[in-house]
Design a protein around this motif. Structure first.
Motif, PDB file in Angstrom:
ATOM      1  N   GLU A 121       0.836  -1.208   0.000  1.00 42.83           N
ATOM      2  CA  GLU A 121       0.000   0.000   0.000  1.00 42.83           C
ATOM      3  C   GLU A 121       0.873   1.261   0.000  1.00 42.83           C
ATOM      4  O   GLU A 121       0.565   2.235  -0.688  1.00 42.83           O
ATOM      5  N   ALA A 122       1.934   1.238   0.771  1.00 45.10           N
ATOM      6  CA  ALA A 122       2.836   2.387   0.845  1.00 45.10           C
ATOM      7  C   ALA A 122       3.480   2.652  -0.513  1.00 45.10           C
ATOM      8  O   ALA A 122       3.563   3.800  -0.962  1.00 45.10           O
ATOM      9  N   ARG A 123       3.906   1.600  -1.160  1.00 46.51           N
ATOM     10  CA  ARG A 123       4.553   1.728  -2.472  1.00 46.51           C
ATOM     11  C   ARG A 123       3.571   2.285  -3.510  1.00 46.51           C
ATOM     12  O   ARG A 123       3.910   3.182  -4.284  1.00 46.51           O
ATOM     13  N   ALA A 124       2.341   1.792  -3.502  1.00 43.38           N
ATOM     14  CA  ALA A 124       1.325   2.278  -4.443  1.00 43.38           C
ATOM     15  C   ALA A 124       1.044   3.763  -4.201  1.00 43.38           C
ATOM     16  O   ALA A 124       0.917   4.550  -5.152  1.00 43.38           O
ATOM     17  N   TRP A 125       0.968   4.153  -2.943  1.00 42.56           N
ATOM     18  CA  TRP A 125       0.722   5.558  -2.610  1.00 42.56           C
ATOM     19  C   TRP A 125       1.876   6.434  -3.100  1.00 42.56           C
ATOM     20  O   TRP A 125       1.658   7.499  -3.674  1.00 42.56           O
ATOM     21  N   LEU A 126       3.117   5.991  -2.892  1.00 47.19           N
ATOM     22  CA  LEU A 126       4.272   6.768  -3.340  1.00 47.19           C
ATOM     23  C   LEU A 126       4.291   6.930  -4.855  1.00 47.19           C
ATOM     24  O   LEU A 126       4.585   8.017  -5.366  1.00 47.19           O
ATOM     25  N   LEU A 127       3.976   5.875  -5.571  1.00 48.53           N
ATOM     26  CA  LEU A 127       3.965   5.970  -7.034  1.00 48.53           C
ATOM     27  C   LEU A 127       2.861   6.914  -7.514  1.00 48.53           C
ATOM     28  O   LEU A 127       3.052   7.652  -8.490  1.00 48.53           O
ATOM     29  N   ALA A 128       1.727   6.938  -6.817  1.00 48.50           N
ATOM     30  CA  ALA A 128       0.665   7.892  -7.138  1.00 48.50           C
ATOM     31  C   ALA A 128       1.138   9.321  -6.846  1.00 48.50           C
ATOM     32  O   ALA A 128       0.837  10.253  -7.607  1.00 48.50           O
ATOM     33  N   GLN A 129       1.897   9.499  -5.770  1.00 51.86           N
ATOM     34  CA  GLN A 129       2.463  10.821  -5.458  1.00 51.86           C
ATOM     35  C   GLN A 129       3.423  11.266  -6.564  1.00 51.86           C
ATOM     36  O   GLN A 129       3.421  12.424  -6.967  1.00 51.86           O
ATOM     37  N   ARG A 130       4.236  10.328  -7.046  1.00 52.97           N
ATOM     38  CA  ARG A 130       5.171  10.635  -8.128  1.00 52.97           C
ATOM     39  C   ARG A 130       4.417  11.077  -9.381  1.00 52.97           C
ATOM     40  O   ARG A 130       4.763  12.075 -10.012  1.00 52.97           O
ATOM     41  N   ASP A 131       3.352  10.351  -9.717  1.00 50.21           N
ATOM     42  CA  ASP A 131       2.570  10.705 -10.901  1.00 50.21           C
ATOM     43  C   ASP A 131       1.964  12.100 -10.755  1.00 50.21           C
ATOM     44  O   ASP A 131       1.952  12.876 -11.708  1.00 50.21           O
ATOM     45  N   ALA A 132       1.481  12.419  -9.557  1.00 54.30           N
ATOM     46  CA  ALA A 132       0.893  13.743  -9.320  1.00 54.30           C
ATOM     47  C   ALA A 132       1.954  14.838  -9.431  1.00 54.30           C
ATOM     48  O   ALA A 132       1.695  15.911  -9.987  1.00 54.30           O
ATOM     49  N   LEU A 133       3.149  14.582  -8.920  1.00 54.87           N
ATOM     50  CA  LEU A 133       4.251  15.563  -9.031  1.00 54.87           C
ATOM     51  C   LEU A 133       4.572  15.824 -10.501  1.00 54.87           C
ATOM     52  O   LEU A 133       4.728  16.977 -10.919  1.00 54.87           O
ATOM     53  N   ARG A 134       4.664  14.769 -11.274  1.00 54.68           N
ATOM     54  CA  ARG A 134       4.997  14.903 -12.699  1.00 54.68           C
ATOM     55  C   ARG A 134       3.893  15.624 -13.446  1.00 54.68           C
ATOM     56  O   ARG A 134       4.159  16.431 -14.340  1.00 54.68           O
ATOM     57  N   GLU A 135       2.655  15.357 -13.089  1.00 56.35           N
ATOM     58  CA  GLU A 135       1.531  16.019 -13.748  1.00 56.35           C
ATOM     59  C   GLU A 135       1.545  17.521 -13.448  1.00 56.35           C
ATOM     60  O   GLU A 135       1.300  18.336 -14.336  1.00 56.35           O
ATOM     61  N   ARG A 136       1.845  17.893 -12.199  1.00 57.23           N
ATOM     62  CA  ARG A 136       1.914  19.314 -11.830  1.00 57.23           C
ATOM     63  C   ARG A 136       3.033  20.028 -12.576  1.00 57.23           C
ATOM     64  O   ARG A 136       2.925  21.201 -12.895  1.00 57.23           O
ATOM     65  N   ARG A 137       4.126  19.331 -12.814  1.00 62.10           N
ATOM     66  CA  ARG A 137       5.264  19.947 -13.523  1.00 62.10           C
ATOM     67  C   ARG A 137       4.956  20.167 -14.994  1.00 62.10           C
ATOM     68  O   ARG A 137       5.528  21.045 -15.614  1.00 62.10           O
ATOM     69  N   GLY A 138       4.139  19.308 -15.531  1.00 57.78           N
ATOM     70  CA  GLY A 138       3.752  19.432 -16.927  1.00 57.78           C
ATOM     71  C   GLY A 138       4.751  18.747 -17.860  1.00 57.78           C
ATOM     72  O   GLY A 138       5.797  18.268 -17.438  1.00 57.78           O
ATOM     73  N   PRO A 139       4.432  18.719 -19.152  1.00 56.03           N
ATOM     74  CA  PRO A 139       5.283  18.035 -20.134  1.00 56.03           C
ATOM     75  C   PRO A 139       6.645  18.722 -20.274  1.00 56.03           C
ATOM     76  O   PRO A 139       6.739  19.935 -20.227  1.00 56.03           O
TER      77      PRO A 139
END
Length: 141
Positions: A121-139
């Motif tokens: 569960e912790a790993r899945a949450w961290l990967l979701a956090q990573r995806d959100a960080l990348r989305e905020r940064r943009g392409p």
């Protein structure tokens, strides 16, 4: 002092293939462990990558006040993007939360911190956090 004690302390810090920085701590925490952890964070931050931190605390022993102080001092100059802690007892949760909030207050830098019972569960949450960080940064960021 914990059953494991300082002589039996084990500190393993490594980057996993999915980009998560995983730390396992068995036995009593030490000041040197905290310094090494912060140094790794600083090196990773210099590379521009996300710092997703997974900490296995299922077998942690004592976290003395001197260790908490060093952790707070060292983390002032380090960056963490998200931290997930697995298997922390109530008392460890309180210590980590207070130390983290204090550092965040002093530095003005905050990051999500969550506690989990299962590493999956912790790993899945961290990967979701990573995806959100990348989305905020943009392409291209």
């Amino acid at each position: 002092m914990s059953e494991l004690g300082p002589r039996n302390a084990h500190f393993d810090l490594r980057e996993e293939p999915d980009g998560i920085l995983r730390m396992e701590l068995r036995g009593d925490a030490s000041e040197d462990m905290m310094r090494e952890m912060a140094a790794v964070f600083r090196r990773m931050a210099e590379s521009g990558r996300e710092i997703l931190f997974l900490v296995d605390l299922r077998r942690v022993g004592a976290i003395p006040a001197s260790v908490r102080k060093v952790a707070a001092e060292e983390m002032r100059s380090a960056r963490v993007d998200s931290a997930a802690l697995v298997g922390a007892s109530f008392s460890v949760r309180v210590l980590v939360t207070l130390t983290t909030k204090g550092v965040q207050l002093v530095t003005g830098k905050s990051y999500p911190l969550e506690f989990f019972e299962a590493e999956r569960e912790a790993r899945a949450w961290l990967l979701a956090q990573r995806d959100a960080l990348r989305e905020r940064r943009g392409p291209g960021a």
